[in-house]
Design a protein around this motif. Structure first.
Motif, short mmCIF file in Angstrom:
data_model
loop_
_atom_site.label_atom_id
_atom_site.label_comp_id
_atom_site.label_asym_id
_atom_site.label_seq_id
_atom_site.Cartn_x
_atom_site.Cartn_y
_atom_site.Cartn_z
N GLU A 57 -74.46 -20.70 -29.36
CA GLU A 57 -74.43 -22.05 -28.78
C GLU A 57 -75.62 -22.33 -27.88
O GLU A 57 -75.85 -23.46 -27.49
CB GLU A 57 -73.12 -22.28 -28.04
N GLY A 58 -76.39 -21.31 -27.54
CA GLY A 58 -77.58 -21.52 -26.72
C GLY A 58 -77.26 -21.64 -25.24
O GLY A 58 -76.13 -21.44 -24.81
N GLY A 59 -78.26 -21.92 -24.46
CA GLY A 59 -78.09 -22.13 -23.03
C GLY A 59 -78.07 -20.85 -22.24
O GLY A 59 -78.27 -19.74 -22.76
N ILE A 60 -77.81 -20.98 -20.96
CA ILE A 60 -77.83 -19.85 -20.03
C ILE A 60 -76.70 -18.87 -20.32
O ILE A 60 -76.86 -17.67 -20.16
CB ILE A 60 -77.80 -20.34 -18.57
N ARG A 61 -75.55 -19.39 -20.78
CA ARG A 61 -74.42 -18.49 -21.10
C ARG A 61 -74.80 -17.51 -22.20
O ARG A 61 -74.44 -16.35 -22.16
CB ARG A 61 -73.19 -19.30 -21.50
N THR A 76 -77.90 -16.53 -22.93
CA THR A 76 -78.91 -15.64 -22.36
C THR A 76 -78.25 -14.50 -21.59
O THR A 76 -78.71 -13.36 -21.64
CB THR A 76 -79.85 -16.42 -21.42
N LEU A 77 -77.17 -14.81 -20.90
CA LEU A 77 -76.44 -13.80 -20.11
C LEU A 77 -75.45 -13.00 -20.95
O LEU A 77 -74.80 -12.10 -20.44
CB LEU A 77 -75.71 -14.47 -18.95
N GLY A 78 -75.32 -13.34 -22.22
CA GLY A 78 -74.39 -12.62 -23.10
C GLY A 78 -72.95 -13.03 -22.93
O GLY A 78 -72.04 -12.31 -23.32
N MET A 79 -72.71 -14.21 -22.37
CA MET A 79 -71.35 -14.68 -22.10
C MET A 79 -70.87 -15.72 -23.11
O MET A 79 -69.72 -16.12 -23.09
CB MET A 79 -71.28 -15.28 -20.69
#
Length: 92
Positions: free
Chosen positions: A41-45, A47-50
């Motif tokens: 889904e992309g985004g910061i989540r 990037t953090l693996g969440m």
């Protein structure tokens, strides 16, 4: 089509909803074909693996061009009933 041409393409379902972008491809070396694609889904989540990721079978793909188009919607979201504002615990 090469892997790098498919990676990061936007995935669109039959209703025109964007599901995310292609983040990984499962490849069958014996038959030289794609088995599944993984959508992020992309985004910061992400990037953090969440972030949640979805796996789509290659059989569900209609076409791959500028975007990856699916044959049928992957998620059916029921419409809200306007009759009641109360939570229905049995029909989440």
């Amino acid at each position: 089509m090469k892997f790098d041409e498919i990676m990061n393409k936007e995935v669109i379902d039959q209703k025109g909803n964007s599901l995310g972008k292609v983040k990984n491809i499962e490849w069958d070396n014996d038959n030289n074909e794609i088995i599944n694609i993984e959508i992020g889904e992309g985004g910061i989540r992400e990037t953090l693996g969440m972030a949640d990721r979805k796996i789509i079978s290659y059989d569900n793909i209609e076409s791959i061009g500028d975007k990856v188009l699916l044959k049928k919607p992957t998620i059916e979201i029921p419409e809200k009933s306007e009759q009641s504002d109360e939570l229905d615990y049995y029909n989440l």
